[in-house]
Design a protein around this motif. Structure first.
Motif, PDB file in Angstrom:
ATOM      1  N   LEU A   1       0.844  -1.207   0.000  1.00  0.00           N
ATOM      2  CA  LEU A   1       0.000   0.000   0.000  1.00  0.00           C
ATOM      3  C   LEU A   1       0.875   1.252   0.000  1.00  0.00           C
ATOM      4  N   VAL A   2       0.554   2.163  -0.931  1.00  0.00           N
ATOM      5  CA  VAL A   2       1.146   3.500  -0.885  1.00  0.00           C
ATOM      6  C   VAL A   2       0.078   4.389  -0.276  1.00  0.00           C
ATOM      7  N   HIS A   3       0.338   4.800   0.962  1.00  0.00           N
ATOM      8  CA  HIS A   3      -0.652   5.664   1.610  1.00  0.00           C
ATOM      9  C   HIS A   3      -0.684   7.007   0.895  1.00  0.00           C
ATOM     10  N   ILE A   4      -1.854   7.658   0.964  1.00  0.00           N
ATOM     11  CA  ILE A   4      -2.013   8.925   0.229  1.00  0.00           C
ATOM     12  C   ILE A   4      -0.923   9.937   0.608  1.00  0.00           C
TER      13      ILE A   4
ATOM     14  N   ARG B   1       1.592  -7.601   4.788  1.00  0.00           N
ATOM     15  CA  ARG B   1       1.512  -6.157   4.536  1.00  0.00           C
ATOM     16  C   ARG B   1       2.872  -5.601   4.157  1.00  0.00           C
ATOM     17  N   ILE B   2       2.831  -4.715   3.182  1.00  0.00           N
ATOM     18  CA  ILE B   2       4.037  -3.960   2.819  1.00  0.00           C
ATOM     19  C   ILE B   2       3.604  -2.500   2.647  1.00  0.00           C
ATOM     20  N   SER B   3       4.337  -1.588   3.316  1.00  0.00           N
ATOM     21  CA  SER B   3       4.051  -0.155   3.133  1.00  0.00           C
ATOM     22  C   SER B   3       5.076   0.409   2.168  1.00  0.00           C
ATOM     23  N   LEU B   4       4.556   1.173   1.222  1.00  0.00           N
ATOM     24  CA  LEU B   4       5.428   1.714   0.178  1.00  0.00           C
ATOM     25  C   LEU B   4       5.312   3.233   0.149  1.00  0.00           C
TER      26      LEU B   4
END
Ligand code: F3S
Length: 763
Positions: free
Chosen positions: A647-650, A684-687
């Motif tokens: 997920l690329v957070h806004i 989960r992966i944060s991008l």
């Protein structure tokens, strides 16, 4: 106890009984009440099974009015069939073709004006039925003694009960021949029954005790019991495993098991399993032998049950010396010399070899050696006073132009005796007729035994295929495969495995089916699959069909559902993106519901989980490539590989303030993002796109700076020689100027003095 258990080579259901049961089961639930005239087989368990499916037993054919009346394999008198039809019942005739052959033989012998004697138990429905087809004058005799008491005419025709022991038939025929000059015998003994008896005899010879599984009401089972006892073995007849007495095996080394033709497989298996259990160390048989004597549910010990002792087999005295030497019928159905029929029974080949030669008779099949091959015939030595002649056209049912195409000198061949003393006083033989005769016997045996034949398809005809089974067998189009076949021509020239499902020699008709073989194998496979399947297994399967919600996969006679959500670790819009019909795939069994017969399968579970090493593949701080697969209000999901999305957070989309993610990304965009966090356990992966951009800017700047430095260095390198030259030139110039100045300084005083005379020079 410590007993080795062996089974007879041939035992249990014969083709005739199996067919009758199949017909009855097919009749059950067909929308109309179904009845059998008398019990279909002598086996209460099978009758019970049929009763559960609504097939009722009636004794009166009129009781089947309005329904379907199934005639059992024993057959029935013609007037019974008439009564049933007159009462409005639909008659389904499941008479075994071997019995039907006996009925036809009885009718033909009667039509010749002979008094028909049915060799067999007068009280048995099959015998009563055969006798009825011969007309009111027919008699029956189960033993030689009974044959002695019969009132006989001048000409007698003998038909055998299909399950009679051959030695009993021969004893009866001997008596009749002694009493009447003109006796003609139609040998209608059933190969399946004979094989079971021969196999039981061999079994008994090597066993200390033999268990015959079958009902006491079954003539077939009783005869097996008699055969075993005649062979000197202790033998017991049991209806089921419940009647086994452990005491029978005490102190025995080898126990044999055989079964009558009405005994289903599962009943035999149950007996074998129980015997194995008894055989386990410390079993009850060893511990309480005293309880075994006379205590079984069968009420039996080593002695015969009352009904067994009183059966016709008790009269049997023959030693089996006459096997393979039976009388010809004069209609091409006579028994030959006991040669094998080539269909894998392996029995009968040795029997009869020591039998003294009998005079040849027309209609007999015998064996001979080719002693001369001419242009249009061959001579065959069959041990007759003169050699027999086989004309070219009697050599093969195929067109041949010379005998050499079929036989060569010294060949051993089967021949049919056309005429013992032909027009020219010669023995006339036919190889073609013998081959046909043997083919028919082989087919009848195969039918009775349910043997699978492997044969070649030679022709496509209207409605089906012609199979070469020694004669032309017909396979209807509906019996080629389990499903519909549109193009039958593809089978011509191919070998198929078939079963004989209908045979009528008088109508020259053989119907074959590959479908029943395939169906049977399919059912076995299905049973095996249900027996062994368990959750967590990886199974090999074939995709049978695809729907919007998944695919059905055949994992061995059983279709499991592979739901679309279980197809891939990644996102799948439609099952067709992953599999197509006919694909062979490995799947994991996720859930098994035996009651509802439902199986759930997973394809992705059979593949490595891409999240397992996600933290190694996508380490924090690295910049990775991916595709935007979903845009939501709080950011965008980016697929890094099938099954792994980050997920690329806004807030991580850009360096500026972003109102909606769509301002920056769209579904389908290929992007690069920096890995901020990885949690394989939670998948989960944060991008961050923003940080990846910054990284990129920094990288560009670093590259630019590095380029700058490189460019500077490169300029120096390029101009170095020129600068050196220029320096040299400047130095030279300086020196020259200095020299010039020095020279000028030296000259000037003179010039001053000379100037006074005029000229200022060139500088
Ligand atoms: Fe028919 Fe022979 Fe069985 S006569 S019913 S195949 S024992």
């Amino acid at each position: 106890m410590d007993v080795r258990v062996v089974t007879a080579e041939k035992l249990g259901f014969c083709g005739g009984v199996r067919r009758a049961v199949e017909i009855a089961l097919a009749g059950a639930g067909a929308g109309r009440p179904a009845f059998t005239l008398g019990p279909l087989v002598h086996n209460p368990a099978v009758i019970g099974h049929l009763a559960e499916r609504g097939v009722r037993v009636v004794d009166d054919p009129a009781a089947a009015a309005g329904g379907v009346l199934i005639i059992r394999s024993h057959g029935a008198p013609p007037e019974v069939l008439e009564r049933a039809r007159a009462a409005g019942a639909t008659v389904v005739d499941a008479t075994c073709p071997v019995v039907r052959r006996a009925q036809a033989a009885a009718r033909e012998l009667a039509a010749e004006g002979r008094q028909v004697v049915v060799a067999g138990d007068p009280g048995h429905p099959e015998v009563a039925g055969i006798a009825a087809w011969a007309g009111p004058g027919a008699r029956a005799a189960a033993t030689a003694a009974e044959a002695e008491r019969l009132e006989l005419g001048e000409r007698v025709g003998v038909v055998a009960q299909t399950t009679l022991r051959r030695e009993d038939l021969e004893a009866i025929v001997d008596v009749l021949r002694r009493r009447v000059a003109d006796v003609r015998v139609a040998d209608t003994l059933c190969a399946a029954a004979q094989e079971r008896q021969d196999a039981a005899r061999r079994l008994a010879a090597g066993a200390d005790v033999v268990i015959v599984v079958g009902d006491a009401a079954s003539a077939n089972a009783r005869k097996l019991l008699a055969v075993c006892r005649d062979a000197g073995a202790e033998a017991h007849l049991v209806e089921s495993a419940a009647f086994l007495d452990p005491g029978w095996f005490s102190g025995k080394a080898v126990a044999g098991v055989t079964a009558g033709a009405s005994t289903p497989d599962w009943s035999i298996k149950e007996v074998l399993r129980t015997m194995e259990e008894m055989n386990e160390p410390g079993d009850v048989a060893e511990e309480k032998p005293s309880g075994s004597e006379g205590s079984s549910a069968a009420g039996g010990d080593a002695g015969p049950a009352p009904e067994e002792a009183g059966g016709p087999a008790a009269e049997g005295t023959g030693e089996g010396t006459g096997e393979g030497t039976g009388e010809g019928t004069g209609e091409g159905t006579g028994e030959g010399t006991g040669e094998g029929t080539g269909e894998g029974t392996g029995e009968g080949t040795g029997e009869g070899s020591d039998v003294p030669m009998k005079p040849l008779k027309a209609g007999e099949v015998t064996r001979g050696r080719v002693v001369a091959v001419g242009q249009d015939n061959v001579l065959v030595d069959v041990g007759h006073k003169s050699e027999g002649v086989v004309p070219l056209w009697e050599l093969s049912h195929q067109h041949v132009t010379s005998p050499g195409e079929v036989v060569k000198l010294g060949d051993e061949i089967n021949v049919f005796v056309l005429a013992v003393d032909g027009p020219e006083g010669v023995l006339r033989l036919s190889k073609k007729r013998a081959d046909e005769e043997i083919a028919w016997r082989c087919l009848e045996e195969a039918y009775a035994e349910g043997t699978i034949l492997e044969r070649r398809i030679i022709e496509e005809v209207k409605g089906g295929l012609i199979v070469d089974v020694g004669i032309r067998g017909f396979m209807p189009a509906s019996h080629v495969e389990r499903g519909y076949v549109s193009d039958l021509s593809q089978y011509v020239g191919k070998a198929v495995r078939v079963r004989v499902i209908e045979i009528d020699r008088h109508k020259n008709r053989v119907i074959l089916s590959q479908k029943v073989v395939l169906e049977e194998e399919y059912q076995h496979l299905r049973e095996e699959t249900w027996k062994t399947i368990a959750e967590g297994q990886i199974r090999h399967g074939v995709v049978k069909s695809i729907t919007d919600f998944g695919a059905f996969v055949d994992i061995g006679g059983v279709d499991g559902l592979l739901h679309v959500s279980e197809m891939s670790w990644g996102r799948v819009n439609h099952p067709s993106e992953v599999v197509k019909e006919g694909d062979a795939i490995d799947v994991m069994v996720l859930r098994v519901d035996r009651e509802k017969e439902k199986i759930s399968l997973g394809l992705k579970q059979a593949l490595p989980d891409p999240w397992t090493d996600a933290d190694t593949k996508y380490p924090v701080g690295s910049v990775v490539a991916g595709k935007v697969v979903r845009v939501v209000g709080f950011g965008a999901f980016v697929q890094l590989e099938p099954g792994v999305e980050g997920l690329v957070h806004i807030s991580q989309l850009a360096n500026r303030r972003v109102a909606t993610p769509e301002e920056v990304v769209s579904v389908g965009d290929d992007i690069r993002a920096k890995v901020l966090r990885v949690n394989p356990g939670e998948r989960r992966i944060s991008l961050s796109l923003k940080e990846a951009d910054q990284e990129q800017e920094k990288a560009v700047m670093r590259e630019y700076m590095s380029d700058q430095r490189r460019e500077t260095a490169t300029l120096g390198e390029m101009l170095g020689p020129a600068l050196e030259q220029a320096k040299d030139r400047i130095q030279s110039e300086k020196k020259r100027t200095t020299r010039k100045r020095a020279a000028r300084a030296k000259v000037e005083p003179e010039a001053e003095s000379a100037g006074k005379d005029g000229d200022g020079g060139e500088e």
